[in-house]
Design a protein around this motif. Structure first.
Motif, mmCIF file in Angstrom:
data_model
loop_
_atom_site.group_PDB
_atom_site.id
_atom_site.type_symbol
_atom_site.label_atom_id
_atom_site.label_comp_id
_atom_site.label_asym_id
_atom_site.label_seq_id
_atom_site.Cartn_x
_atom_site.Cartn_y
_atom_site.Cartn_z
ATOM 1 N N LYS A 117 21.859 36.310 12.303
ATOM 2 C CA LYS A 117 20.719 36.854 13.036
ATOM 3 C C LYS A 117 20.718 36.375 14.484
ATOM 4 O O LYS A 117 21.341 35.373 14.812
ATOM 5 C CB LYS A 117 19.408 36.407 12.364
ATOM 6 N N VAL A 118 19.987 37.087 15.312
ATOM 7 C CA VAL A 118 19.742 36.656 16.686
ATOM 8 C C VAL A 118 18.334 36.066 16.700
ATOM 9 O O VAL A 118 17.416 36.662 16.124
ATOM 10 C CB VAL A 118 19.795 37.867 17.642
ATOM 11 N N ASN A 119 18.189 34.893 17.326
ATOM 12 C CA ASN A 119 16.849 34.294 17.452
ATOM 13 C C ASN A 119 16.339 34.510 18.870
ATOM 14 O O ASN A 119 17.085 34.300 19.835
ATOM 15 C CB ASN A 119 16.898 32.779 17.216
ATOM 16 N N TRP A 120 15.084 34.900 18.979
ATOM 17 C CA TRP A 120 14.472 35.013 20.307
ATOM 18 C C TRP A 120 13.369 33.968 20.377
ATOM 19 O O TRP A 120 12.334 34.105 19.738
ATOM 20 C CB TRP A 120 13.916 36.424 20.504
ATOM 21 N N ASP A 121 13.665 32.894 21.132
ATOM 22 C CA ASP A 121 12.716 31.783 21.233
ATOM 23 C C ASP A 121 12.147 31.706 22.646
ATOM 24 O O ASP A 121 12.856 31.952 23.621
ATOM 25 C CB ASP A 121 13.422 30.454 20.909
ATOM 26 N N ARG A 122 10.881 31.361 22.723
ATOM 27 C CA ARG A 122 10.242 31.080 24.009
ATOM 28 C C ARG A 122 9.600 29.710 23.922
ATOM 29 O O ARG A 122 9.563 29.127 22.837
ATOM 30 C CB ARG A 122 9.177 32.149 24.313
ATOM 31 N N GLU A 123 9.065 29.250 25.069
ATOM 32 C CA GLU A 123 8.490 27.888 25.074
ATOM 33 C C GLU A 123 7.437 27.697 23.983
ATOM 34 O O GLU A 123 7.312 26.630 23.398
ATOM 35 C CB GLU A 123 7.822 27.617 26.419
ATOM 36 N N ASP A 124 6.683 28.751 23.723
ATOM 37 C CA ASP A 124 5.562 28.603 22.786
ATOM 38 C C ASP A 124 5.928 28.970 21.350
ATOM 39 O O ASP A 124 5.057 29.101 20.502
ATOM 40 C CB ASP A 124 4.361 29.442 23.253
ATOM 41 N N SER B 269 4.405 31.792 15.246
ATOM 42 C CA SER B 269 5.323 32.647 16.015
ATOM 43 C C SER B 269 4.695 32.933 17.387
ATOM 44 O O SER B 269 3.494 32.780 17.562
ATOM 45 C CB SER B 269 5.560 33.959 15.276
ATOM 46 N N ALA B 270 5.546 33.366 18.312
ATOM 47 C CA ALA B 270 5.048 33.660 19.657
ATOM 48 C C ALA B 270 4.890 35.165 19.832
ATOM 49 O O ALA B 270 5.483 35.948 19.082
ATOM 50 C CB ALA B 270 6.033 33.117 20.695
ATOM 51 N N LEU B 271 4.113 35.562 20.827
ATOM 52 C CA LEU B 271 3.955 37.008 21.042
ATOM 53 C C LEU B 271 5.212 37.595 21.682
ATOM 54 O O LEU B 271 6.002 36.885 22.310
ATOM 55 C CB LEU B 271 2.704 37.313 21.865
ATOM 56 N N THR B 272 5.406 38.892 21.485
ATOM 57 C CA THR B 272 6.509 39.619 22.134
ATOM 58 C C THR B 272 5.988 40.055 23.496
ATOM 59 O O THR B 272 5.011 40.803 23.568
ATOM 60 C CB THR B 272 6.884 40.879 21.310
ATOM 61 N N PRO B 273 6.595 39.552 24.593
ATOM 62 C CA PRO B 273 6.000 39.826 25.904
ATOM 63 C C PRO B 273 6.059 41.312 26.296
ATOM 64 O O PRO B 273 6.883 42.068 25.784
ATOM 65 C CB PRO B 273 6.852 38.990 26.865
#
Ligand SMILES: O=C(O)CCC(=O)C(=O)O
Length: 252
Positions: free
Chosen positions: A46-53, A106-110
């Motif tokens: 899988k591809v992970n999409w991580d952000r600071e939050d 989880s974080a929001l999708t910008p």
């Protein structure tokens, strides 16, 4: 196949840039496709999409190439017929991704538009079919859209040069419409419409299949944002590999 959507629905989509079509999949289809999807999400790379939050989501890229059932969903006759009706021109499948937004934390999708990640030039009709395989109330991270944002120029500035997915400054303050969906509903959104998704604040994962279709006459226009050369396509080349980029109407 009978017309699945009315002229009013098509007009609404063209003006707003998105539409929710309820109940496209039967409960039986949802049940078996969710089972297949959860298994894939466990086992596939899988591809992970991580952000600071936190983690926005993880996904299985090009899942249609590895799973017969999910290729069947990406090329589902009802979904592809609606996509072509909304776009108004013949389409090809570009890519299909199995998305999972994890549970609480989880974080929001910008806010973004998809067009910068679609390395083809053609008529500006590309769109995504986002198939909900779980119920997605607001609390589980459903999508919101800026209606009509596909029809206005997206102002370019330094910040967007650094990050082409950043929301154009002329649209940041426009009203947004939030669209909760039931499992089996499909939302369609135009490649230039600005959209986002909330956090998943529930204790159940959000699972969906997002399939991007583009003008069947598009030609390859390489982009730094899509590092993959898509199987050796040359700039300006038409997408005439019917296995990799199938014409979706051919199955309808
Ligand atoms: O599922 C999400 O949170 C975002 C999906 C999205 O941006 C897309 O399908 O274009």
């Amino acid at each position: 196949m009978p017309d699945l959507v009315s002229d009013e629905v098509v007009e609404h989509y063209r003006q707003e840039g998105f539409i929710r079509i309820p109940g496209v999949l039967t409960p039986q289809e949802v049940k078996s496709l969710l089972e297949v999807s959860l298994l894939r999400l466990d086992e596939a790379e899988k591809v992970n999409w991580d952000r600071e939050d936190g983690r926005v989501m993880d996904w299985v890229p090009h899942v249609d190439r590895a799973s017969e059932e999910l290729r069947g969903l990406a090329l589902h006759p009802r979904i592809t017929a609606i996509a072509e009706r909304l776009a108004g021109v013949p389409l090809r499948l570009f890519k299909s991704e199995l998305l999972r937004k994890g549970t609480a934390g989880s974080a929001l999708t910008p806010l973004h538009a998809d067009a910068p990640a679609i390395p083809f030039s053609g008529r500006p009709v590309g769109l995504t079919a986002w198939v909900a395989l779980t119920d997605v109330p607001v609390e589980r991270g459903c999508m919101s859209y800026i209606p009509g944002s596909h029809l206005v120029p997206h102002e370019q500035d330094e910040a967007r040069e650094r990050d082409p997915f950043r929301c154009p400054s002329n649209l940041v303050w426009e009203p947004r419409v939030t669209v909760p969906v039931r499992a089996g509903d499909v939302t369609f959104h135009h490649e230039r419409v600005l959209h986002l998704a909330g956090r998943n604040d529930t204790d159940e994962v959000r699972v969906s299949l997002a399939t991007v279709y583009m003008d069947a006459e598009s030609v390859y226009e390489p982009s730094d944002l899509v590092p993959d050369d898509l199987g050796g396509l040359l700039p300006g080349q038409r997408l005439d590999d019917d296995h990799v980029f199938p014409l979706i109407g051919a199955r309808g």
